[in-house]
Structures are given as structure tokens and as C-alpha cells.
Design an enzyme around this catalytic site. Structure first.
Site, short mmCIF file in Angstrom:
data_model
loop_
_atom_site.label_atom_id
_atom_site.label_comp_id
_atom_site.label_asym_id
_atom_site.label_seq_id
_atom_site.Cartn_x
_atom_site.Cartn_y
_atom_site.Cartn_z
N ARG A 167 0.76 -1.15 0.04
CA ARG A 167 -0.02 0.08 0.08
C ARG A 167 0.80 1.28 -0.11
NH1 ARG A 167 -5.32 -2.21 -0.09
NH2 ARG A 167 -4.69 -4.51 0.22
N CYS A 343 -5.11 -27.18 1.56
CA CYS A 343 -5.35 -26.04 0.58
C CYS A 343 -4.93 -26.60 -0.74
CB CYS A 343 -4.96 -24.75 0.74
SG CYS A 343 -5.05 -23.56 -0.38
C1 LIG Z 1 -9.06 -13.52 0.02
C2 LIG Z 1 -7.62 -12.97 0.31
C3 LIG Z 1 -7.66 -11.68 0.88
C4 LIG Z 1 -6.44 -11.17 1.41
N1 LIG Z 1 -6.35 -10.08 1.83
C5 LIG Z 1 -5.05 -9.35 2.25
C6 LIG Z 1 -5.01 -8.16 3.23
O1 LIG Z 1 -6.14 -7.71 3.54
N2 LIG Z 1 -3.80 -7.72 3.62
C7 LIG Z 1 -2.87 -8.24 3.20
O2 LIG Z 1 -1.69 -7.66 3.52
N3 LIG Z 1 -2.67 -9.75 2.55
C8 LIG Z 1 -3.80 -9.97 2.18
N4 LIG Z 1 -4.00 -11.26 1.47
C9 LIG Z 1 -2.57 -12.23 1.20
C10 LIG Z 1 -2.17 -13.15 2.27
O3 LIG Z 1 -2.01 -12.47 3.59
C11 LIG Z 1 -1.12 -13.88 2.13
O4 LIG Z 1 0.02 -13.27 1.94
C12 LIG Z 1 -1.39 -14.68 0.50
O5 LIG Z 1 -2.44 -15.30 0.58
C13 LIG Z 1 -0.37 -15.87 0.54
O6 LIG Z 1 -0.30 -16.78 1.43
P1 LIG Z 1 -1.36 -18.21 1.49
O7 LIG Z 1 -0.56 -19.07 0.39
O8 LIG Z 1 -1.08 -18.65 2.82
O9 LIG Z 1 -2.81 -17.98 1.18
C14 LIG Z 1 -5.14 -11.88 1.12
C15 LIG Z 1 -5.29 -13.23 0.52
C16 LIG Z 1 -6.36 -13.85 0.37
C17 LIG Z 1 -6.39 -15.11 -0.13
S1 SF4 Z 2 -10.54 -22.32 -2.60
FE1 SF4 Z 2 -8.95 -21.18 -1.72
S2 SF4 Z 2 -8.86 -21.83 0.28
FE2 SF4 Z 2 -10.06 -23.29 -0.73
S3 SF4 Z 2 -8.84 -24.84 -1.63
FE3 SF4 Z 2 -9.06 -23.40 -3.16
S4 SF4 Z 2 -7.24 -22.08 -2.73
FE4 SF4 Z 2 -7.34 -22.95 -1.04
#
Ligand SMILES: Cc1cc2nc3c(=O)[nH]c(=O)nc-3n(C[C@H](O)[C@H](O)[C@H](O)COP(=O)(O)O)c2cc1C
Ligand code: SF4
Length: 370
Positions: A167, A343
Site C-alpha cells: 500500500r 488447500c
Molecule cells: C482472500 C484474500 C485476501 C487477502 N487480504 C489481504 C490483506 O487484506 N492484507 C494483506 O496484507 N494480505 C492479504 N492477503 C494475502 C495473504 O496475507 C497471503 O500473503 C497470501 O494469500 C499468500 O499466503 P497463502 O498461500 O497462505 O494464502 C489476502 C489473501 C487472500 C487469499
Molecule cells: S478455494 Fe482457496 S482456500 Fe479453498 S482450496 Fe482453493 S485455494 Fe485453497
């Protein structure tokens, strides 16, 4: 079996009961629905939940720290999460969207001439001029408001503060957007000034509070991420942020590009693998002794335990995995890993639900109503 995942840690001064954090995730839900959903994630055993995108200035469309109603909402949320033995962290952010420029595209969006996918790059084009021309007086008001917002967040029941390093912090950090010629632009030191002032404002008002920094890293060759800190400039930014009062780093890829780069699907050309952003953590690890939280495609308890044990990271944050199965931490602790709904990084119902303004969901939801 998973001694490290389940072991407590002092994360920059805050005591976490284990190493699993719910990554900042805007859920597209409101009021009691959001509280219930996050309460459910807390009940699954994670140590802390980071609430994504809490505005540092008064805001009309999301719960505001500046109104009694907004603080009451956060207090109820904190109570729900604390009841499950989980902590709550506020991700403080200032948007860098140019509201005036957004108005220009509104008719096109309303008539369907501009799709949501097309709108994102159009808005990103406005970030550079907005950041480059922002008056210094306005900048100081915003950086100071990080301190005010942090105080209000603690009063509202939050346990920790995370400064959102993407941001506005991220666009000031990046030479892609920041073309200023004053003390906020030019050299890496100058481009770090906005973020350093934001962190310092919190530290001045709250000398003892742990401050996590979401360190959004961008890279060239190949180019990924537009805002945030260029990998090669981390040696400038990390010590400056640490000196300003940061006590831990949450390291990930920078945004302001395709959302599927920062939330990568399994078939992503560069970030499809388990632990896809951990190489960025390695870069940061070489520059600081502060604790580091890794995020991105972390789903496998064996893999996670190995990274923690090697001290590649001190904590792990998961967004989609805890949406798919909030009970991941509990199941791992009890050795029931075969029961974890993994996931599959399809992005269908989570990111897909967010983009369709239908709230964040998961393809597994038919199996359990969350
Ligand atoms: C639906 C959604 C909303 C997200 N909103 C934010 C947010 O508000 N702020 C932020 O810094 N990251 C946000 N992220 C990014 C996550 O914090 C994270 O860095 C990213 O999903 C990768 O991690 P994962 O593989 O565990 O999903 C969001 C991710 C998803 C899937
Ligand atoms: S919908 Fe999103 S949280 Fe659910 S399995 Fe797919 S990537 Fe993962």
C-alpha cells in the site's frame, strides 16, 4: 512429531503459544459474520490472527478505529478470538488509491464497460502520480496517524500492530511509483522515509509494543511486484526499519501487480511451489536477527516443521490453508495430519469469492459449514 510448530515463541516480544499465524486476509464479510468466521479460525488453534487492512485514518466503509462503533466491533472481535486463546494483530494501512482518479472510472465500471480485471491496472497507473505529488504536510499527517491508530487499536483490544509495508508504505518505497525529488524520493534511504516515519510514530507513542512489518519485496529479472522494497535494496531498508522500532518481519512478495502473484495458484510459473516466498525470507534473514514470519503456499506440516527447525523462519503465516481448514494447527499438534483438508491453491472460492464480492469461501465448504 511437530515440536517446533507447536512450541511457544517470543515473536518480537509478544508470546505466541505456537508458530502458526492467520495471515492478513480481507474476508469480504461484515459484523457478526466476520466475528464468527475469525472465531472459528481461532478455535482451530492458531496463535494469532492478523486483521488485514485496518485504516490509519477515519474511514466510512470499514470499521474505523476513530468511532465508538468501530472500536466496539473490534473489541467484540478481540473477545471472540481471545476466548479461544488466540491473539489479535491489527494490520495498519493507508491506501494509495487516488480517490479522484477512481471517480473517473466509476461510470465505466457501473455500465460494465470497464471490467474489474481491467480496473486494477488502470488504478495502478494512478499510484505513481499520486505518490509523487502528495504534499509533505499530508504525508506527515498520514505517518503520524499510524501512531494514533496504533494507540486506538490497543484500546480496542488488539495485542499487536503490523505495519502494512505494501500500500502507501510500499509505493513510497518503490522507484516504480515514487518519482519525488524531495526528502521522500530519490535514494533508497529517502524512499524508506515514509515507512520509517510511520513506524517511528508508533514507537514514540507506544515504547513497548511489538511492531511487525509486512515487508513486501519486489524483484526484477523476472519482474514481480511493483510496490515494496527491491531485493537489492533490502540492506538499506531492513536496518532503517529495525532502528525505527520494528521488532519482527512478515516477509512476502510485493503487490501492485497481478493478485495471482501474491496469492499464487499451484500452476503459477514462479510461485507454485510449497513455501514459494521463503527465498525472500532468506534474503532478510541475512540482514537481521529479528524474528521472521514466512507466508505463501504453506500447507504441509512436514515441510513447515522442517523450515522452522532450520530457523529459516520463526513463525509461519497461512491465509488460504486456514480458510480451507481452520483446524490445521490442532490437527498437526495431535498428529492427525491425514485429516487435514489441504488447500490445493485453486483460488476458486477464496480469491474468486473476494473478486465476485461474495465473501471469501472455500471449495471445501460443502463438507463443513464454516
Ligand atoms: C482472500 C484474500 C485476501 C487477502 N487480504 C489481504 C490483506 O487484506 N492484507 C494483506 O496484507 N494480505 C492479504 N492477503 C494475502 C495473504 O496475507 C497471503 O500473503 C497470501 O494469500 C499468500 O499466503 P497463502 O498461500 O497462505 O494464502 C489476502 C489473501 C487472500 C487469499
Ligand atoms: S478455494 Fe482457496 S482456500 Fe479453498 S482450496 Fe482453493 S485455494 Fe485453497
Amino acid at each position: 512429531m511437530y515440536e517446533t510448530i507447536t512450541s511457544p515463541i517470543s515473536y518480537g516480544g509478544i508470546s505466541l503459544k505456537n508458530r502458526v499465524i492467520f495471515a492478513p486476509t480481507s474476508m469480504g464479510l461484515r459484523g457478526e459474520d466476520l466475528t464468527a468466521r475469525l472465531g472459528r479460525i481461532a478455535a482451530g488453534g492458531c496463535a494469532m490472527i492478523i486483521i488485514g487492512d485496518v485504516p490509519v485514518l477515519p474511514h466510512a466503509f470499514v470499521p474505523s478505529l476513530y468511532t465508538e462503533k468501530g472500536r466496539a466491533f473490534y473489541r467484540a472481535l478481540a473477545d471472540a478470538v481471545h476466548r479461544e486463546g488466540c491473539l489479535l494483530c491489527a494490520q495498519l494501512h493507508q491506501s494509495d488509491a487516488n480517490i479522484r482518479a477512481m471517480g473517473k472510472y466509476l461510470p465505466g465500471v457501473l455500465t460494465g464497460r470497464i471490467s474489474k480485471e481491467a480496473l486494477r491496472p488502470l488504478l495502478n497507473q494512478q499510484v505513481g502520480p499520486y505518490i509523487t505529488n502528495l504534499p509533505q504536510k499530508k504525508i506527515r499527517k498520514i505517518t503520524e496517524s499510524f501512531g494514533t491508530a496504533a494507540e486506538l487499536a490497543l484500546q480496542a483490544g488488539f495485542d499487536m500492530i503490523q505495519v502494512h509495508g505494501d500500500r502507501m508504505c510500499g509505493s513510497f518505497s518503490s522507484s516504480v511509483f515514487n518519482h519525488r525529488t524531495d526528502c521522500y524520493g530519490g535514494s533508497a534511504e529517502n524512499r524508506a522515509r515514509f515507512a520509517v516515519e510511520a513506524v517511528s510514530a508508533i514507537r514514540r507513542r507506544l515504547p513497548d509494543i511489538p511492531i511487525d512489518y509486512k515487508l513486501a519485496v519486489r524483484r526484477e529479472a523476472p519482474h514481480y511486484g511493483n510496490a515494496g522494497v527491491l531485493e537489492e535494496e533490502l540492506p538499506v531498508f531492513v536496518p532503517l526499519l529495525e532502528a525505527a522500532g520494528v521488532t519482527s518481519f512478515h516477509v512476502t512478495l510485493a503487490n501492485h501487480g497481478a493478485l495471482t502473484d501474491t496469492i499464487p495458484p499451484k500452476n503459477h510459473p514462479a510461485f507454485g511451489a510449497e513455501g514459494c516466498f521463503l527465498p525472500l525470507c532468506d534474503r532478510v534473514r541475512a540482514l537481521t536477527a529479528l524474528p521472521i514470519c514466512g507466508v505463501g503456499g504453506l500447507t504441509d506440516p512436514d515441510f513447515v516443521e522442517k523450515q522452522l527447525r532450520r530457523r529459516r523462519v520463526d513463525c509461519v503465516a497461512m491465509s488460504r490453508q486456514l480458510i480451507a481448514d481452520p483446524d490445521w494447527p490442532r490437527k498437526a499438534a495431535e498428529g492427525r495430519t491425514g485429516e487435514i483438508r489441504r488447500c490445493v491453491r485453486c483460488n476458486k472460492a477464496c480469491l474468486g469469492g473476494m473478486m465476485a464480492h461474495q465473501g471469501v469461501h472455500c471449495i471445501y465448504e460443502k463438507e463443513e459449514i464454516l
